[in-house]
Design an enzyme around this catalytic site. Structure first.
Site, PDB file in Angstrom:
ATOM      1  N   LYS A   1       0.835  -1.209   0.000  1.00  0.00           N
ATOM      2  CA  LYS A   1       0.000   0.000   0.000  1.00  0.00           C
ATOM      3  C   LYS A   1       0.869   1.258   0.000  1.00  0.00           C
ATOM      4  O   LYS A   1       2.088   1.174   0.235  1.00  0.00           O
ATOM      5  CB  LYS A   1      -0.915  -0.047   1.242  1.00  0.00           C
TER       6      LYS A   1
ATOM      7  N   HIS B   1      -1.718  -5.477   1.363  1.00  0.00           N
ATOM      8  CA  HIS B   1      -2.962  -6.201   1.099  1.00  0.00           C
ATOM      9  C   HIS B   1      -2.667  -7.632   0.660  1.00  0.00           C
ATOM     10  O   HIS B   1      -1.663  -7.876  -0.012  1.00  0.00           O
ATOM     11  CB  HIS B   1      -3.755  -5.504  -0.013  1.00  0.00           C
TER      12      HIS B   1
ATOM     13  N   TYR C   1     -12.064  -2.722  -3.681  1.00  0.00           N
ATOM     14  CA  TYR C   1     -12.652  -2.905  -2.342  1.00  0.00           C
ATOM     15  C   TYR C   1     -14.180  -2.919  -2.377  1.00  0.00           C
ATOM     16  O   TYR C   1     -14.815  -2.617  -1.374  1.00  0.00           O
ATOM     17  CB  TYR C   1     -12.151  -1.811  -1.399  1.00  0.00           C
TER      18      TYR C   1
ATOM     19  N   ASN D   1      -1.916  -0.309   7.506  1.00  0.00           N
ATOM     20  CA  ASN D   1      -1.398  -1.675   7.701  1.00  0.00           C
ATOM     21  C   ASN D   1      -0.565  -2.193   6.520  1.00  0.00           C
ATOM     22  O   ASN D   1      -0.336  -3.382   6.374  1.00  0.00           O
ATOM     23  CB  ASN D   1      -2.513  -2.646   8.122  1.00  0.00           C
TER      24      ASN D   1
ATOM     25  N   GLU E   1      -9.222 -10.365  -8.104  1.00  0.00           N
ATOM     26  CA  GLU E   1      -8.278  -9.255  -7.924  1.00  0.00           C
ATOM     27  C   GLU E   1      -7.175  -9.286  -8.991  1.00  0.00           C
ATOM     28  O   GLU E   1      -6.810  -8.250  -9.540  1.00  0.00           O
ATOM     29  CB  GLU E   1      -7.700  -9.287  -6.506  1.00  0.00           C
TER      30      GLU E   1
END
Ligand code: DAT
Ligand code: MG
Length: 151
Positions: free
Chosen positions: A11, A117, A51, A114, A128
């Site tokens: 990310k 992914h 998402y 975080n 994805e």
């Protein structure tokens, strides 16, 4: 089989913090095979699609905005049980619940930062991968690991 694939993405916070090499290295060292990778900033519409299952969550707009705020490193990794193992290597969604030794457990603190992914099932991995990569971007190659990673 050994050809299972997962979608892993570093990310914007992971990129900013200089963790790209470390995260890639963990999958490489484990013995998994890199099939595709990009380094690029994507627009909010693309992240909203990524998402989409979280569209009704209060944090969805903020999440998609953050994910499109800078370059990310989307990747496809291949190998035995890689979807489940990828999740285990990432650690729990909330870094404060991630065990030390995991990517999130070693490098982060807040839920919204975080750093990485990982697909949560083979089905979402396939979706994805199709969203982030064209078929022609998936490299077909054999690693020289031979009999040393798989018995
Ligand atoms: P994961 O990334 O572990 O698959 P998820 O799919 O449930 O977790 O959520 C996607 C991301 O959204 C997650 O990595 C961080 C953020 N997020 C999840 N739950 C959140 C919450 N309650 N508040 C804020 N951000 C959240
Ligand atoms: Mg998820």
């Amino acid at each position: 089989g050994n050809q299972e694939r997962t979608f892993i993405m570093i990310k914007p916070d992971g990129v900013q913090r200089g963790l790209v090499g470390d995260i890639i290295q963990r999958f490489e060292k484990r013995g998994y095979k890199l099939v595709a990778m990009k380094f690029k900033q994507f627009d909010e519409a693309h992240l909203k699609q990524h998402y989409i299952d979280l569209a009704d969550k209060p944090f969805y707009p903020k999440l998609c905005k953050f994910m499109s705020s800078g370059p990310v490193v989307p990747m496809v990794w291949e190998g035995k049980d890689v979807v489940k193992m990828g999740r285990a290597m990432l650690g729990a969604t909330n870094p404060l619940q991630s065990n030390p030794g995991t990517i999130r457990g070693d490098f982060c603190i807040d839920l919204g930062r975080n750093i990485c992914h990982g697909s949560d099932s083979v089905d979402s991995a396939n979706k994805e991968i199709a969203l982030w990569f064209d078929k022609t971007e998936l490299a077909s190659w054999s690693m020289c690991t031979g009999d040393n990673v798989y018995e």
